[in-house]
Enzyme design. Sequence first.
Site, PDB file in Angstrom:
ATOM      1  N   THR A 199      32.403 -25.222  65.291  1.00 49.49           N
ATOM      2  CA  THR A 199      33.728 -24.715  64.895  1.00 49.49           C
ATOM      3  C   THR A 199      33.491 -23.311  64.314  1.00 49.49           C
ATOM      4  O   THR A 199      32.398 -22.770  64.443  1.00 49.49           O
ATOM      5  CB  THR A 199      34.365 -25.589  63.789  1.00 49.49           C
ATOM      6  OG1 THR A 199      33.527 -25.494  62.634  1.00 49.49           O
ATOM      7  CG2 THR A 199      34.488 -27.050  64.183  1.00 49.49           C
ATOM      8  N   LYS A 242      31.280 -31.697  48.556  1.00 50.07           N
ATOM      9  CA  LYS A 242      31.540 -32.778  49.512  1.00 50.07           C
ATOM     10  C   LYS A 242      31.124 -34.137  48.929  1.00 50.07           C
ATOM     11  O   LYS A 242      31.692 -35.169  49.293  1.00 50.07           O
ATOM     12  CB  LYS A 242      30.842 -32.491  50.841  1.00 50.07           C
ATOM     13  CG  LYS A 242      31.432 -31.288  51.575  1.00 50.07           C
ATOM     14  CD  LYS A 242      32.911 -31.487  51.910  1.00 50.07           C
ATOM     15  CE  LYS A 242      33.504 -30.360  52.731  1.00 50.07           C
ATOM     16  NZ  LYS A 242      34.909 -30.552  53.085  1.00 50.07           N
ATOM     17  N   TYR A 256      28.484 -26.292  48.192  1.00 46.90           N
ATOM     18  CA  TYR A 256      29.169 -26.989  49.289  1.00 46.90           C
ATOM     19  C   TYR A 256      28.816 -28.481  49.293  1.00 46.90           C
ATOM     20  O   TYR A 256      29.699 -29.334  49.338  1.00 46.90           O
ATOM     21  CB  TYR A 256      28.796 -26.356  50.634  1.00 46.90           C
ATOM     22  CG  TYR A 256      29.429 -27.058  51.810  1.00 46.90           C
ATOM     23  CD1 TYR A 256      30.780 -26.881  52.103  1.00 46.90           C
ATOM     24  CD2 TYR A 256      28.701 -27.925  52.623  1.00 46.90           C
ATOM     25  CE1 TYR A 256      31.381 -27.539  53.174  1.00 46.90           C
ATOM     26  CE2 TYR A 256      29.293 -28.584  53.693  1.00 46.90           C
ATOM     27  CZ  TYR A 256      30.635 -28.384  53.963  1.00 46.90           C
ATOM     28  OH  TYR A 256      31.230 -29.050  55.013  1.00 46.90           O
ATOM     29  N   VAL A 296      50.769 -34.085  57.521  1.00 51.60           N
ATOM     30  CA  VAL A 296      50.424 -32.754  57.015  1.00 51.60           C
ATOM     31  C   VAL A 296      48.933 -32.579  57.269  1.00 51.60           C
ATOM     32  O   VAL A 296      48.133 -33.422  56.854  1.00 51.60           O
ATOM     33  CB  VAL A 296      50.701 -32.650  55.496  1.00 51.60           C
ATOM     34  CG1 VAL A 296      50.231 -31.305  54.955  1.00 51.60           C
ATOM     35  CG2 VAL A 296      52.176 -32.866  55.201  1.00 51.60           C
ATOM     36  N   ASN A 323      41.804 -31.422  55.345  1.00 51.92           N
ATOM     37  CA  ASN A 323      40.689 -30.977  56.195  1.00 51.92           C
ATOM     38  C   ASN A 323      40.185 -29.585  55.809  1.00 51.92           C
ATOM     39  O   ASN A 323      39.000 -29.298  56.001  1.00 51.92           O
ATOM     40  CB  ASN A 323      41.173 -30.987  57.658  1.00 51.92           C
ATOM     41  CG  ASN A 323      40.287 -30.159  58.561  1.00 51.92           C
ATOM     42  OD1 ASN A 323      39.189 -30.577  58.918  1.00 51.92           O
ATOM     43  ND2 ASN A 323      40.731 -28.954  58.893  1.00 51.92           N
TER      44      ASN A 323
HETATM   45  N1  LIG Z   1      31.826 -27.625  61.316  1.00 51.99           N
HETATM   46  C1  LIG Z   1      30.931 -28.338  60.672  1.00 51.99           C
HETATM   47  O1  LIG Z   1      29.712 -28.293  60.978  1.00 51.99           O
HETATM   48  C2  LIG Z   1      31.378 -29.264  59.565  1.00 51.99           C
HETATM   49  C3  LIG Z   1      30.505 -30.285  59.161  1.00 51.99           C
HETATM   50  C4  LIG Z   1      30.908 -31.143  58.149  1.00 51.99           C
HETATM   51  C5  LIG Z   1      32.138 -30.984  57.548  1.00 51.99           C
HETATM   52  N2  LIG Z   1      32.969 -29.967  57.951  1.00 51.99           N
HETATM   53  C6  LIG Z   1      34.255 -29.825  57.264  1.00 51.99           C
HETATM   54  O2  LIG Z   1      35.282 -29.814  58.233  1.00 51.99           O
HETATM   55  C7  LIG Z   1      36.432 -29.176  57.679  1.00 51.99           C
HETATM   56  C8  LIG Z   1      37.040 -28.249  58.705  1.00 51.99           C
HETATM   57  O3  LIG Z   1      36.142 -27.184  58.937  1.00 51.99           O
HETATM   58  P1  LIG Z   1      35.833 -26.653  60.401  1.00 51.99           P
HETATM   59  O4  LIG Z   1      34.443 -27.032  60.745  1.00 51.99           O
HETATM   60  O5  LIG Z   1      36.917 -27.022  61.346  1.00 51.99           O
HETATM   61  O6  LIG Z   1      35.794 -25.077  60.135  1.00 51.99           O
HETATM   62  P2  LIG Z   1      36.818 -23.911  60.523  1.00 51.99           P
HETATM   63  O7  LIG Z   1      36.958 -23.829  61.996  1.00 51.99           O
HETATM   64  O8  LIG Z   1      36.296 -22.728  59.782  1.00 51.99           O
HETATM   65  O9  LIG Z   1      38.198 -24.370  59.909  1.00 51.99           O
HETATM   66  C9  LIG Z   1      38.501 -24.249  58.551  1.00 51.99           C
HETATM   67  C10 LIG Z   1      40.001 -24.313  58.394  1.00 51.99           C
HETATM   68  O10 LIG Z   1      40.306 -24.211  56.990  1.00 51.99           O
HETATM   69  C11 LIG Z   1      41.292 -23.195  56.821  1.00 51.99           C
HETATM   70  N3  LIG Z   1      41.160 -22.541  55.528  1.00 51.99           N
HETATM   71  C12 LIG Z   1      40.089 -21.856  55.060  1.00 51.99           C
HETATM   72  N4  LIG Z   1      40.361 -21.338  53.857  1.00 51.99           N
HETATM   73  C13 LIG Z   1      41.644 -21.709  53.560  1.00 51.99           C
HETATM   74  C14 LIG Z   1      42.497 -21.465  52.463  1.00 51.99           C
HETATM   75  N5  LIG Z   1      42.103 -20.746  51.407  1.00 51.99           N
HETATM   76  N6  LIG Z   1      43.762 -21.986  52.499  1.00 51.99           N
HETATM   77  C15 LIG Z   1      44.179 -22.700  53.579  1.00 51.99           C
HETATM   78  N7  LIG Z   1      43.407 -22.966  54.638  1.00 51.99           N
HETATM   79  C16 LIG Z   1      42.152 -22.475  54.624  1.00 51.99           C
HETATM   80  C17 LIG Z   1      41.059 -22.227  57.972  1.00 51.99           C
HETATM   81  O11 LIG Z   1      42.255 -21.533  58.303  1.00 51.99           O
HETATM   82  P3  LIG Z   1      42.642 -20.040  57.835  1.00 51.99           P
HETATM   83  O12 LIG Z   1      41.400 -19.201  57.931  1.00 51.99           O
HETATM   84  O13 LIG Z   1      43.715 -19.663  58.801  1.00 51.99           O
HETATM   85  O14 LIG Z   1      43.157 -20.179  56.441  1.00 51.99           O
HETATM   86  C18 LIG Z   1      40.707 -23.183  59.101  1.00 51.99           C
HETATM   87  O15 LIG Z   1      41.887 -23.671  59.710  1.00 51.99           O
HETATM   88  C19 LIG Z   1      35.960 -28.507  56.383  1.00 51.99           C
HETATM   89  O16 LIG Z   1      36.350 -29.272  55.278  1.00 51.99           O
HETATM   90  C20 LIG Z   1      34.444 -28.520  56.521  1.00 51.99           C
HETATM   91  O17 LIG Z   1      33.806 -28.522  55.273  1.00 51.99           O
HETATM   92  C21 LIG Z   1      32.609 -29.114  58.942  1.00 51.99           C
END
Ligand SMILES: NC(=O)c1ccc[n+]([C@@H]2O[C@H](COP(=O)([O-])OP(=O)(O)OC[C@H]3O[C@@H](n4cnc5c(N)ncnc54)[C@H](OP(=O)(O)O)[C@@H]3O)[C@@H](O)[C@H]2O)c1
Length: 269
Positions: free
Chosen positions: A192, A161, A157, A14, A94
């Site tokens: 992303t 984390k 945030y 999942v 995630n």
């Molecule tokens: N990118 C970075 O720089 C970075 C750095 C450190 C950690 N992270 C962590 O990596 C993880 C993934 O983020 P990402 O960077 O891949 O960003 P992203 O491209 O914005 O992806 C976020 C995902 O979470 C989903 N999501 C958001 N709100 C939601 C909700 N209420 N219910 C269900 N799904 C939800 C979004 O899908 P929908 O909009 O379709 O719901 C999307 O698939 C996060 O936990 C983030 O904190 C990211």
Amino acid sequence: MMANGFCVEKCYAVITGASSGLGAEFARQLAPSADVLVLVARRTEALETVKAELSGMRAKVLCCVSDLATDAGRHAVSAFLATNGVKPNLLINNAGMGDYGSFASSAAEKTRTQIELNITALTMLTHALLPQLERPAGILNVSSLASTLPMPDLAVYAASKAYVTSFSEALAIELAPAGITVSCVCPGPTPTNFSKSAKRNDGSDTNRDGQALLRISPSQVVREALGALQHGTPCVFPGVGVSIAGRVFRMIPRGLMRWLLKRRARNKD
Ligand SMILES: NC(=O)c1ccc[n+]([C@@H]2O[C@H](COP(=O)([O-])OP(=O)(O)OC[C@H]3O[C@@H](n4cnc5c(N)ncnc54)[C@H](OP(=O)(O)O)[C@@H]3O)[C@@H](O)[C@H]2O)c1
């Protein structure tokens, strides 16, 4: 039985937040060897696009449309698994979001949603799925380099984390005797949709000085995260720059850290 590492071959996984970014990349990297992937997110079309991209690969892909920031959405995931007869052995927590800007000026609803998604969904989904995880099992939580330090203008945030990293490291010890490997990954800045959704409508953004040095691709983040899970490593900081930064941030005395952060905030004005 002690958990040493979780083998992702033929897994039933999942993946939350699988409609874009790191979540979609987890699906891409698992699809050639997994048996079943359940992709969870809110946007149907984006989920279907990821699913279409994976057609022809080994894994059977199912899309579960759900808003994980709500109790109803979280329950819907368990119901979806029951309805489709899926008994997962891998949970990748995630889905997550940020909010750039001061806490005082934040929208209450966005702050609440952030806590619901980053903390409550990750915790309660783990709690709900634990009894039904087929052993040996794996849980992979996506935390952040931000978990290692207090971050003005990204305060909730970073705090959320810090919770994810602490919770994951505790669970790794608690669940190892039950044959469940728990790892968390702490990525640095990764290209992303994260920044786009963290940015506020008024255009305020985070300070990105120095981030270029730490930036690595989503595919490297995911490769290292899955490697950590397979080796039973409780916490990984992917990329050379981020792994050094993570170690340094964790060692800096708290007083010095606050002084540095204050200086950085002053220089911004
Ligand atoms: N990118 C970075 O720089 C970075 C750095 C450190 C950690 N992270 C962590 O990596 C993880 C993934 O983020 P990402 O960077 O891949 O960003 P992203 O491209 O914005 O992806 C976020 C995902 O979470 C989903 N999501 C958001 N709100 C939601 C909700 N209420 N219910 C269900 N799904 C939800 C979004 O899908 P929908 O909009 O379709 O719901 C999307 O698939 C996060 O936990 C983030 O904190 C990211």
